[in-house]
Design an enzyme around this catalytic site. Structure first.
Site, PDB file in Angstrom:
ATOM      1  N   LYS A   9       0.827  -1.216   0.000  1.00 40.24           N
ATOM      2  CA  LYS A   9       0.000   0.000   0.000  1.00 40.24           C
ATOM      3  C   LYS A   9       0.864   1.271   0.000  1.00 40.24           C
ATOM      4  CE  LYS A   9      -3.984  -2.200   2.274  1.00 40.24           C
ATOM      5  NZ  LYS A   9      -4.928  -2.133   3.424  1.00 40.24           N
ATOM      6  N   TYR A  49     -12.295  -1.660  -3.962  1.00 37.94           N
ATOM      7  CA  TYR A  49     -12.819  -1.854  -2.603  1.00 37.94           C
ATOM      8  C   TYR A  49     -14.352  -1.761  -2.536  1.00 37.94           C
ATOM      9  CZ  TYR A  49      -8.274  -2.022  -0.208  1.00 37.94           C
ATOM     10  OH  TYR A  49      -7.034  -2.389   0.251  1.00 37.94           O
ATOM     11  N   ASN A 112      -2.006  -0.045   7.072  1.00 39.07           N
ATOM     12  CA  ASN A 112      -1.495  -1.353   7.524  1.00 39.07           C
ATOM     13  C   ASN A 112      -0.628  -2.046   6.470  1.00 39.07           C
ATOM     14  OD1 ASN A 112      -3.515  -2.039   5.787  1.00 39.07           O
ATOM     15  ND2 ASN A 112      -4.799  -3.092   7.276  1.00 39.07           N
ATOM     16  N   HIS A 115      -2.106  -5.423   1.403  1.00 35.61           N
ATOM     17  CA  HIS A 115      -3.387  -6.084   1.138  1.00 35.61           C
ATOM     18  C   HIS A 115      -3.132  -7.530   0.754  1.00 35.61           C
ATOM     19  CE1 HIS A 115      -7.381  -6.888  -0.616  1.00 35.61           C
ATOM     20  NE2 HIS A 115      -6.713  -7.510  -1.576  1.00 35.61           N
ATOM     21  N   GLU A 126      -9.450 -10.051  -8.085  1.00 37.05           N
ATOM     22  CA  GLU A 126      -8.485  -8.978  -7.795  1.00 37.05           C
ATOM     23  C   GLU A 126      -7.264  -9.055  -8.710  1.00 37.05           C
ATOM     24  OE1 GLU A 126      -9.739  -8.486  -3.077  1.00 37.05           O
ATOM     25  OE2 GLU A 126      -7.723  -9.186  -3.588  1.00 37.05           O
TER      26      GLU A 126
HETATM   27  P1  IDP Z   1      -8.060  -6.682   5.333  1.00 31.82           P
HETATM   28  O1  IDP Z   1      -7.197  -5.731   4.544  1.00 31.82           O
HETATM   29  O2  IDP Z   1      -7.359  -7.249   6.507  1.00 31.82           O
HETATM   30  O3  IDP Z   1      -8.706  -7.743   4.455  1.00 31.82           O
HETATM   31  P2  IDP Z   1     -10.676  -5.374   5.357  1.00 31.82           P
HETATM   32  O4  IDP Z   1     -11.682  -5.547   6.423  1.00 31.82           O
HETATM   33  O5  IDP Z   1     -10.921  -6.045   4.039  1.00 31.82           O
HETATM   34  O6  IDP Z   1      -9.250  -5.809   5.962  1.00 31.82           O
HETATM   35  O7  IDP Z   1     -10.509  -3.817   5.120  1.00 31.82           O
HETATM   36  C1  IDP Z   1      -9.825  -3.311   3.988  1.00 31.82           C
HETATM   37  C2  IDP Z   1      -8.904  -2.208   4.427  1.00 31.82           C
HETATM   38  O8  IDP Z   1      -9.675  -1.105   4.928  1.00 31.82           O
HETATM   39  C3  IDP Z   1      -7.968  -2.538   5.607  1.00 31.82           C
HETATM   40  O9  IDP Z   1      -6.809  -3.245   5.209  1.00 31.82           O
HETATM   41  C4  IDP Z   1      -7.641  -1.175   6.161  1.00 31.82           C
HETATM   42  O10 IDP Z   1      -6.691  -0.495   5.335  1.00 31.82           O
HETATM   43  C5  IDP Z   1      -9.006  -0.479   6.018  1.00 31.82           C
HETATM   44  N1  IDP Z   1      -9.831  -0.626   7.221  1.00 31.82           N
HETATM   45  C6  IDP Z   1     -10.540  -1.713   7.616  1.00 31.82           C
HETATM   46  N2  IDP Z   1     -11.186  -1.510   8.766  1.00 31.82           N
HETATM   47  C7  IDP Z   1     -10.867  -0.250   9.141  1.00 31.82           C
HETATM   48  C8  IDP Z   1     -11.227   0.567  10.275  1.00 31.82           C
HETATM   49  O11 IDP Z   1     -11.964   0.158  11.170  1.00 31.82           O
HETATM   50  N3  IDP Z   1     -10.704   1.830  10.302  1.00 31.82           N
HETATM   51  C9  IDP Z   1      -9.886   2.322   9.322  1.00 31.82           C
HETATM   52  N4  IDP Z   1      -9.536   1.600   8.246  1.00 31.82           N
HETATM   53  C10 IDP Z   1     -10.015   0.326   8.152  1.00 31.82           C
HETATM   54 MG    MG Z   2     -10.044  -7.533   2.877  1.00 29.64          MG
END
Ligand code: IDP
Ligand code: MG
Length: 138
Positions: A9, A49, A112, A115, A126
């Protein structure tokens, strides 16, 4: 052999963690079948997304993912989807297990660093989103 989609990212690129992340990915037995650096626009990020449309974090996520270049890649390994999810750790880095990429490098739930596809079906979608078949090395 199974394939999954990873994206380093924009925070990963900005913080110059691309090399370390790729090292980790290769050390964990994944083979890179395709890779590029791209700057997503709003429409592309919203498309990628789309499953999260309407969630509270959606707008922040789109802003973050379009804030700079990112590095999508196609990774291959046996059981690649689950194996890669195990390597990256929980979405929230404070909950990510020790030894996972997010535990090592991620700074917040949003930023984080990486992905990983969450199912074989989504991995196929994807991968097709970023890479036409001709760009994937057999
Ligand atoms: P993942 O990346 O672990 O699969 P997802 O639930 O698919 O997690 O969410 C996609 C992305 O959205 C996350 O990697 C993160 O960057 C962001 N995200 C998810 N939940 C939150 C939140 O509660 N606050 C802020 N950003 C979030
Ligand atoms: Mg996800």
């Amino acid at each position: 052999m199974e394939r999954t989609l990873a994206i380093l990212k924009p925070d990963c690129v900005r913080r110059k963690l691309v090399g370390s992340s790729i090292n980790f990915i290769e050390e964990n037995g994944f083979t890179i079948r395709s890779m590029k650096i791209v700057q997503m626009d709003r429409k592309e990020a919203e498309g990628f997304y789309a499953v999260h449309l309407g969630k509270l974090f959606f707008d922040g996520l789109i802003q973050f993912m379009t804030s700079g270049p990112c590095v999508p890649m196609v990774l291959e390994k046996e059981n690649a989807v689950q194996a890669f999810r195990n390597c990256i750790g929980s979405t929230d880095p404070s909950k990510a297990a020790e030894g996972t990429l997010r535990h090592m490098y991620a700074s917040s739930v949003q930023e984080n660093i990486i992905h990983g596809s969450d199912s074989e079906e989504n991995a196929k979608k994807e991968i097709a989103f970023f890479f036409p078949t001709v760009e994937i090395i057999e």
